[in-house]
Design an enzyme around this catalytic site. Structure first.
Site, PDB file in Angstrom:
ATOM      1  N   LYS A 140       0.841  -1.208   0.000  1.00  0.00           N
ATOM      2  CA  LYS A 140       0.000   0.000   0.000  1.00  0.00           C
ATOM      3  C   LYS A 140       0.869   1.249   0.000  1.00  0.00           C
ATOM      4  O   LYS A 140       0.543   2.254  -0.633  1.00  0.00           O
ATOM      5  CB  LYS A 140      -0.921  -0.002   1.219  1.00  0.00           C
ATOM      6  CG  LYS A 140      -1.974  -1.095   1.110  1.00  0.00           C
ATOM      7  CD  LYS A 140      -2.962  -1.036   2.241  1.00  0.00           C
ATOM      8  CE  LYS A 140      -3.972  -2.178   2.084  1.00  0.00           C
ATOM      9  NZ  LYS A 140      -4.933  -2.231   3.181  1.00  0.00           N
ATOM     10  N   LYS A 175      -2.204   1.120  10.066  1.00  0.00           N
ATOM     11  CA  LYS A 175      -2.926   0.273   9.108  1.00  0.00           C
ATOM     12  C   LYS A 175      -2.103  -0.960   8.741  1.00  0.00           C
ATOM     13  O   LYS A 175      -0.894  -0.879   8.595  1.00  0.00           O
ATOM     14  CB  LYS A 175      -3.230   1.064   7.822  1.00  0.00           C
ATOM     15  CG  LYS A 175      -4.203   2.206   8.020  1.00  0.00           C
ATOM     16  CD  LYS A 175      -4.471   2.945   6.725  1.00  0.00           C
ATOM     17  CE  LYS A 175      -5.434   2.201   5.818  1.00  0.00           C
ATOM     18  NZ  LYS A 175      -5.816   3.027   4.636  1.00  0.00           N
ATOM     19  N   GLY A 214     -11.072  -4.073   5.478  1.00  0.00           N
ATOM     20  CA  GLY A 214     -12.195  -4.360   6.361  1.00  0.00           C
ATOM     21  C   GLY A 214     -12.028  -3.810   7.767  1.00  0.00           C
ATOM     22  O   GLY A 214     -12.764  -4.188   8.664  1.00  0.00           O
ATOM     23  N   LYS A 233     -16.964  -0.274   6.750  1.00  0.00           N
ATOM     24  CA  LYS A 233     -18.070   0.326   6.015  1.00  0.00           C
ATOM     25  C   LYS A 233     -19.361  -0.391   6.353  1.00  0.00           C
ATOM     26  O   LYS A 233     -19.393  -1.622   6.414  1.00  0.00           O
ATOM     27  CB  LYS A 233     -17.815   0.182   4.511  1.00  0.00           C
ATOM     28  CG  LYS A 233     -16.544   0.866   4.027  1.00  0.00           C
ATOM     29  CD  LYS A 233     -16.210   0.433   2.607  1.00  0.00           C
ATOM     30  CE  LYS A 233     -14.873   1.026   2.172  1.00  0.00           C
ATOM     31  NZ  LYS A 233     -14.404   0.437   0.900  1.00  0.00           N
ATOM     32  N   GLU A 236      -5.426   4.127  -0.881  1.00  0.00           N
ATOM     33  CA  GLU A 236      -5.053   2.767  -1.302  1.00  0.00           C
ATOM     34  C   GLU A 236      -5.907   2.310  -2.472  1.00  0.00           C
ATOM     35  O   GLU A 236      -6.929   2.911  -2.789  1.00  0.00           O
ATOM     36  CB  GLU A 236      -5.169   1.776  -0.146  1.00  0.00           C
ATOM     37  CG  GLU A 236      -6.574   1.629   0.407  1.00  0.00           C
ATOM     38  CD  GLU A 236      -6.612   0.663   1.589  1.00  0.00           C
ATOM     39  OE1 GLU A 236      -7.097  -0.457   1.401  1.00  0.00           O
ATOM     40  OE2 GLU A 236      -6.159   1.024   2.699  1.00  0.00           O
ATOM     41  N   ASN A 286      -7.844  -1.159  -4.118  1.00  0.00           N
ATOM     42  CA  ASN A 286      -8.323  -2.513  -3.853  1.00  0.00           C
ATOM     43  C   ASN A 286      -8.382  -3.257  -5.181  1.00  0.00           C
ATOM     44  O   ASN A 286      -9.148  -2.906  -6.064  1.00  0.00           O
ATOM     45  CB  ASN A 286      -9.709  -2.496  -3.209  1.00  0.00           C
ATOM     46  CG  ASN A 286      -9.702  -1.823  -1.846  1.00  0.00           C
ATOM     47  OD1 ASN A 286     -10.561  -1.026  -1.531  1.00  0.00           O
ATOM     48  ND2 ASN A 286      -8.697  -2.115  -1.031  1.00  0.00           N
ATOM     49  N   ARG A 310      -9.639  -5.918  -6.433  1.00  0.00           N
ATOM     50  CA  ARG A 310     -10.617  -7.023  -6.390  1.00  0.00           C
ATOM     51  C   ARG A 310     -12.000  -6.450  -6.634  1.00  0.00           C
ATOM     52  O   ARG A 310     -12.186  -5.248  -6.692  1.00  0.00           O
ATOM     53  CB  ARG A 310     -10.593  -7.656  -4.997  1.00  0.00           C
ATOM     54  CG  ARG A 310     -10.894  -6.624  -3.914  1.00  0.00           C
ATOM     55  CD  ARG A 310     -11.219  -7.223  -2.566  1.00  0.00           C
ATOM     56  NE  ARG A 310     -11.739  -6.204  -1.664  1.00  0.00           N
ATOM     57  CZ  ARG A 310     -10.991  -5.458  -0.849  1.00  0.00           C
ATOM     58  NH1 ARG A 310      -9.688  -5.618  -0.798  1.00  0.00           N
ATOM     59  NH2 ARG A 310     -11.551  -4.548  -0.080  1.00  0.00           N
ATOM     60  N   VAL A 351     -17.260  -5.488  -1.954  1.00  0.00           N
ATOM     61  CA  VAL A 351     -18.580  -5.749  -1.375  1.00  0.00           C
ATOM     62  C   VAL A 351     -19.613  -4.791  -1.974  1.00  0.00           C
ATOM     63  O   VAL A 351     -20.716  -5.190  -2.336  1.00  0.00           O
ATOM     64  CB  VAL A 351     -18.538  -5.582   0.164  1.00  0.00           C
ATOM     65  CG1 VAL A 351     -19.928  -5.728   0.756  1.00  0.00           C
ATOM     66  CG2 VAL A 351     -17.582  -6.584   0.795  1.00  0.00           C
ATOM     67  N   ARG A 365     -25.377  -2.662   4.303  1.00  0.00           N
ATOM     68  CA  ARG A 365     -24.831  -3.981   4.637  1.00  0.00           C
ATOM     69  C   ARG A 365     -25.623  -4.535   5.811  1.00  0.00           C
ATOM     70  O   ARG A 365     -25.675  -3.933   6.887  1.00  0.00           O
ATOM     71  CB  ARG A 365     -23.359  -3.879   5.039  1.00  0.00           C
ATOM     72  CG  ARG A 365     -22.470  -3.432   3.924  1.00  0.00           C
ATOM     73  CD  ARG A 365     -21.009  -3.708   4.284  1.00  0.00           C
ATOM     74  NE  ARG A 365     -20.117  -3.072   3.336  1.00  0.00           N
ATOM     75  CZ  ARG A 365     -18.827  -3.355   3.252  1.00  0.00           C
ATOM     76  NH1 ARG A 365     -18.287  -4.246   4.059  1.00  0.00           N
ATOM     77  NH2 ARG A 365     -18.073  -2.730   2.367  1.00  0.00           N
TER      78      ARG A 365
END
Lengths: 456, 241
Positions: free
Chosen positions: A116, A158, A164, A237, A288, A290, A292, A295, A338
């Site tokens: 990161k 971090k 997450g 989140k 940063e 991500n 991928r 969610v 969520r």
């Protein structure tokens, strides 16, 4: 295109990937742990294979188990979902060594963006303003104290791996840093198997805004707008929406264009998300990337009409994007709630147990991505996400109205969920006016927040 | 949920064993003799028969001895698909979710006095884990499901036999070892074979002392984690009768 994909994940995302495979005419094999034998993805799958015991380290996090499952079932690709092995460049490398395709960025791209801290410097060199932080990983406490002094308190500790909110702490003094760093290391170690930590400058009253990008193998990249993920509880989140109410349309467009320019220039490939903190002046600082599917990807799907998982699979198969930036039109406003098995009355303690009754809400603009069904037993071993309720409307107030009605309609009997916190948010003036910052809940505490909503 | 149950016959494709005593109608008189017969069968005959069935290209084998009739039967459709657990589901589940989301179908015990491990159809639920779980004249197959009046005391007096099963330690390709042959006496921890996971052999271990009844999965078959591979009759189980 792939013939058969191994889905190496669980819960709602395993189901989401299975659905994408179905629409694309690709066979799918769901890899599952013993604890997920009766999960919806396994029950609906054409084929499923048990890869290990409940302990994720021996199933969903075990690269040999996942790859062996792909090999013996005759798959030609592996979809890692999010979490688990989704951003592990070593795993992606081993997948390729077995003549399988990793559905995500190729290993060398993951490797380039693995650190990161290194990514901040890389994308900074392509014109993104980046958040001040430590140079390299923290070697020891002494190094951490030196770096924190240089950056200036408060700082955020971090973990280099994963996300997450695990292993993350904001500290205001050297003393707090020293005690928090041990907790962060152990949390990061158990969550990601990697206890490397770094520091980031903490911005008070920041907004979390992220830009969704997609880049094919041939360097054609598009952004798909941004999402606002400022509603968090302890760095996790819980509600995401798009577009962000924090920025003007012009500022949003500028941020998205800078983001896509930088990642294409830096050689990114596949879908990805660039996360920014937006300060009180409206300035965005890159934190940063991500590498991928996330969610909260349905927010962007609702706004653009693009199936992002299918797109991710196509890019991994080497297909060109097939559309240009000007082809992407975002419409209206979308909010994702969520739904977690957490008890808001008891410090959001995660729960498990049998879903006695379940009803997913419907109606215009409502989407429920969930792996629940009546009689399903939520196992205690994994994260507490039960599903995602997404409400779309032509504008933010309509999306909020629809979200409120849908939350009232949602029925999950047998488990305690965090639905109350969402209802409280939809009654909170700061949220309704779109002025929320990442400390909206934590500043007063979630309990006080809920109590205030009950009084209102 | 019922996924295992609906799939059970194909996924746990062990041979069906049927043992019948000709004097089964006369319970009291035949009881002691039956027990002696059962013990003889378990010790001597059955392992050999199971092994024999494994090597022969036949679906059924029947042997008569002292008023006992023992019949072994391969599960329907076993043949080359024998024990193929991970890959044979696609064809079976044409309507995804329909059977699996419904109420669990309880394993049905074969009614009547002819008994056997027909209950094996429900084997994955642990209702009749062993091939020999229900051996005995005139006894219902599944102790949990029996409804015949008057049998209760008998059911309670007889401890339910458990057959240990060696399961797969990993997802990969199964290769049985030299001890995975019907009739072989094994000790707990003995290696019965390996599951090759990407070239790394993972040992399949005997879970208990006993006699190998049969190998459920053919050499070279893809297996999943926890899949049943080798049936064993525990050493203590015979004495327990």
């Amino acid at each position: 295109m792939f013939r058969k994909i191994l889905i190496a994940n669980r819960g709602e995302i395993a189901l989401r990937i299975l659905r994408a495979c179905r629409t694309m005419g690709i066979e799918a094999v769901v890899a599952y742990s013993e604890a997920d034998r009766e999960s919806l993805a396994v029950l609906l799958a054409d084929e499923a294979i048990c890869i290990g015991p409940a302990d994720a380290r021996r199933s969903y996090l075990s690269a040999p188990a996942v790859i062996s499952a792909a090999v013996v079932t005759g798959c030609d690709a592996v979809h890692p979902g999010y979490g688990f092995l989704s951003e592990d460049e070593t795993f992606a490398e081993v997948v390729r060594a077995h003549d399988l395709t990793f559905i995500g960025p190729p290993p060398e791209v993951l490797d380039r963006f693995a650190s990161k801290e290194g990514t901040r410097r890389l994308l900074g060199s392509y014109g993104l303003p980046t958040i001040p932080g430590s140079v390299g990983m923290l070697r020891d406490d002494e190094h951490a104290l030196e770096e924190a002094e240089r950056i200036g308190y408060p700082v955020l500790i971090k973990p280099s791996a994963g996300g997450g909110g695990k292993g993350m702490r904001m500290v205001r003094t050297p003393r707090e840093l020293e005690s928090a760093i041990k907790v962060c290391r152990s949390e990061a170690k158990s969550a990601f198997g990697d206890d490397s930590l770094y520091l980031e400058k903490w911005l008070e009253d920041n907004r979390h805004v992220e830009v969704q990008v997609a880049v094919d193998r041939y360097g054609h990249g598009v952004h798909m707008g941004e999402r606002d993920c400022s509603v968090q509880r302890r760095h996790q989140k819980i509600l995401e929406e798009g577009p962000t109410p924090a920025l003007s349309p012009a500022a949003r467009a500028e941020l998205c264009e800078r983001a896509i320019h930088a990642v294409v220039a830096a050689g990114y490939e596949n879908v990805g998300t660039l996360e920014f903190l937006v300060d009180g002046n409206g300035d965005a600082w890159f934190i940063e990337i991500n590498c991928r599917i996330q969610v909260e990807h349905p927010v962007t799907e609702m706004l653009t009409g693009i199936d992002m998982v299918a797109m991710q699979i196509r890019i991994a198969a080497g297909e060109p994007l097939g559309f240009k930036q000007s082809d992407i039109v975002t419409r209206g406003h979308a909010i994702e709630f969520r739904i977690n098995a957490e008890d808001p009355a008891h410090e959001f303690r995660p729960g498990a147990g049998i879903v006695e009754r379940y009803h997913a809400p419907g109606g215009p603009g409502i989407r429920m991505d969930s792996h629940l069904y009546p009689g399903y037993e939520v196992p205690p071993y994994y994260d507490s996400l039960l599903g995602k309720l997404i409400a779309w409307g032509p504008d933010r107030p309509t999306a909020i109205e629809r979200g409120r009605a849908a939350l009232d309609e949602l029925l999950v009997d047998g488990l305690t969920t965090n639905v109350e916190i969402h209802k409280a948010l939809l009654a909170n003036d700061t949220f309704l006016e779109g002025r929320m910052t990442t400390n909206l809940l934590d500043r007063v505490g979630s309990a006080a927040f809920l109590a205030a909503a009950a009084r209102a | 949920m019922p996924e295992d149950r609906s799939d059970a016959p194909a996924r746990h494709a062990g041979p069906t064993v049927e043992v019948t005593a000709d004097h089964a109608a006369d319970h009291a008189a035949g009881h002691a003799a039956d027990h002696a017969g059962i013990e003889r069968l378990i010790d001597g005959l059955l392992p050999a028969l199971v092994a024999k069935l494994g090597t022969l290209n036949v679906g059924e084998l029947e042997v008569r001895q002292d008023g006992w009739r023992v019949r072994l039967q391969r599960p329907a459709g076993a043949g080359p698909a024998y024990g193929r657990r991970v890959t044979d589901r696609a064809g079976q589940r044409v309507h995804p979710g329909h059977e699996t989301l419904g109420a669990p179908a309880p394993p049905k015990a074969a009614p009547g006095t002819t008994v056997g491990a027909a209950a094996h159809a429900g084997g994955s639920n642990g209702t009749a884990g062993s091939l020999l779980a229900a051996v005995g004249p005139g006894r219902a197959t599944d102790y949990g499901e029996r409804t015949e009046v008057g049998d209760r005391e008998v059911a309670e007096a007889q401890p339910r036999p458990h057959g240990p099963i060696a399961t797969s330690p990993a997802v990969g390709v199964f290769q049985p070892g030299s001890k995975a042959v019907g009739g072989t006496r094994v000790r707990a921890g003995d290696r019965l074979g390996v599951v090759d996971m990407l070239g790394i052999p993972q040992d399949v271990l005997a879970p208990a002392d006993g006699i190998v009844i049969g190998v459920i999965v053919e050499a070279g078959t893809a297996v999943e984690y926890g899949q049943e591979l080798v049936h064993i009759e525990a050493a203590g189980a015979v004495e327990a009768h």
